[in-house]
Design an enzyme around this catalytic site. Structure first.
Site, short mmCIF file in Angstrom:
data_model
loop_
_atom_site.label_atom_id
_atom_site.label_comp_id
_atom_site.label_asym_id
_atom_site.label_seq_id
_atom_site.Cartn_x
_atom_site.Cartn_y
_atom_site.Cartn_z
N THR A 1 -1.19 -0.56 -9.39
CA THR A 1 -0.55 -1.85 -9.14
C THR A 1 -1.51 -2.96 -9.54
OG1 THR A 1 0.79 -1.01 -7.32
CG2 THR A 1 0.44 -3.38 -7.39
N PHE B 1 -2.59 -6.80 -9.11
CA PHE B 1 -2.53 -7.91 -8.17
C PHE B 1 -3.13 -9.15 -8.83
CE2 PHE B 1 -2.50 -4.10 -5.68
CZ PHE B 1 -1.75 -4.37 -4.55
#
Length: 434
Positions: A310, A312
């Protein structure tokens, strides 16, 4: 972080450092405001500063000195120069600096100040013109979720030893920074399996925070339940929608033909099970969440792909000064109303300058969702209007990036720079644990 407006001759150039540096006498007569605003950007033909120059003038570049006399209730000092309450970096300071002229040779100013029993003002330093350096100090970093969430781990990776502040919604994390409750926010923007987090793209446009960095976090999902609970006892699995999507195939292979329900975050699912003693429910969350909430790990590494990561972004109230001594990425958002040919021209502005695009995301235009096209032969056609989010590998300190955006502005009805920030260059490896 506004829409880019045509260059103004009064703007102090924040990318190249061109223009005369204000003297102390000019500082006393002028009002201090934030400079690095994408709605008043000049695009010169060269950077013109060495790395040493960038470092030495960083604070000056972070503050814009413009001629703007603001009347105050304070009396004139007698020299024709009125005292002002300065706004440093776009915010009014808590301390009135009381800038006064240097005392004259006959010491009349000193006697005047002494007669009024006013303390002598301390000299204006570079720290008065720029935010205090935050690196090395403990930052307050907002994230969405509860302790044990992947966003908390991303905050720790981005800012080690920070004070992580949990927020129940993405919107709250944005507002925590805007209201000075937190110094930074770390929020997910996209996942390699689940795709983009559209909610945060919309919030980037709604709020006025700046992207100041990025961090990529390998995600390692676990199936968690209360002690003593076995998989055959389960009736449902709860987690964040992205986590459920990232583990869909694995859950089927495990024979878990149970209800799958979405909640606000992964660690919050583990906390909910522990707080309510749910013995028929499992959560998809991190191994750290299992330890925090007293759950057992029924299955480890249940994501459908081990290369699950992921991305960020880190958000702040003020942008950082772009540099050229390390790889940078720039994020923008723009809109146009003249069809797909304009989009091709916009993208060509980057291609012609050998600027690599790393991502392009389209979102419906909330304020003008439908565009009508009248044609006498075929009638009226209705098309969606879109906002386009683009990430490209270049720093706004580079001439090619400045020229590219100057050309893009010619074809768009709206353009805003969300941030120019260092790329995450840490070595990557597939997730193998928390």
């Amino acid at each position: 972080m506004h829409a880019i407006a045509p260059p103004s001759s009064n703007n102090f150039n924040c990318f190249t450092g061109t223009g005369a540096r204000p003297t102390l006498a000019r500082v006393r007569r002028r009002f201090i405001q934030s400079v690095y605003r994408s709605d008043s950007v000049n695009f010169p033909n060269g950077v013109g500063l060495s790395r040493a120059d960038w470092q030495s003038t960083c604070a000056i570049l972070a503050s814009k000195v413009v001629s703007q006399e603001q009347p105050t209730d304070k009396p004139d000092t007698g020299s024709g120069v009125a005292n002002h309450f300065p706004a440093v970096n776009g915010h009014k300071t808590a301390i009135d600096l009381d800038l006064v002229p240097i005392e004259t040779a006959d010491n009349s100013m000193s006697s005047s100040i002494s007669s009024n029993n006013k303390p002598q003002p301390k000299p204006l330093t570079i720290t008065d013109l720029s935010p205090a350096p935050m690196h090395g100090s403990q930052l307050r970093v907002a994230y969405q979720g509860v302790p044990g969430a992947y966003s908390e781990a991303a905050a720790g990776k981005a800012y080690p030893n920070c004070e992580a502040i949990p927020c129940d919604q993405f919107e709250v994390a944005f507002q925590a920074v805007e209201l000075w409750i937190a110094d930074r926010a770390v929020l997910p923007i996209e996942n390699s399996l689940g795709g983009s987090i559209h909610r945060n793209y919309d919030l980037l446009l709604r709020h006025r925070l700046h992207i100041v960095g990025e961090v990529q976090l390998p995600v390692h999902h676990c199936l968690l339940a209360l002690p003593g609970v076995r998989k055959e006892y389960l009736n449902r699995v709860i987690s964040h929608p992205q986590a459920l999507a990232q583990c869909e195939l694995t859950l089927t292979k495990l024979g878990l033909n149970v209800a799958r329900e979405a909640v606000d975050d992964t660690a919050g699912a583990a906390e909910f099970i522990a707080a309510n003693n749910l013995r028929d429910t499992a959560a998809i969350a991190s191994a750290r969440a299992a330890g925090l909430y007293g759950l057992n790990i029924l299955e480890d590494g249940i994501q459908d792909d081990s290369s699950n990561v992921t991305r960020f972004v880190m958000l702040a109230r003020e942008p950082i000064i772009p540099r050229t001594d390390r790889p940078f990425k720039t994020s923008i958002v723009f809109a146009h109303g003249k069809g797909t040919s304009v989009l091709f021209k916009v993208l060509s502005a980057f291609a012609f300058r050998n600027i690599s695009l790393t991502k392009i995301e389209s979102r419906p235009h909330r304020n003008r969702p439908i565009r009508l096209v009248d044609d006498a032969n075929v009638g009226t056609a209705k098309h969606f209007e879109y906002m386009f989010y683009v990430d490209f590998e270049a720093s706004m300190a580079e001439v090619r990036a400045q020229n590219a955006l100057a050309e893009v502005q010619e074809f768009t009805s709206f353009l805003r720079v969300l941030g120019s920030y260092p790329m995450d260059m840490t070595p990557w490896c597939p997730s193998g644990g928390d």
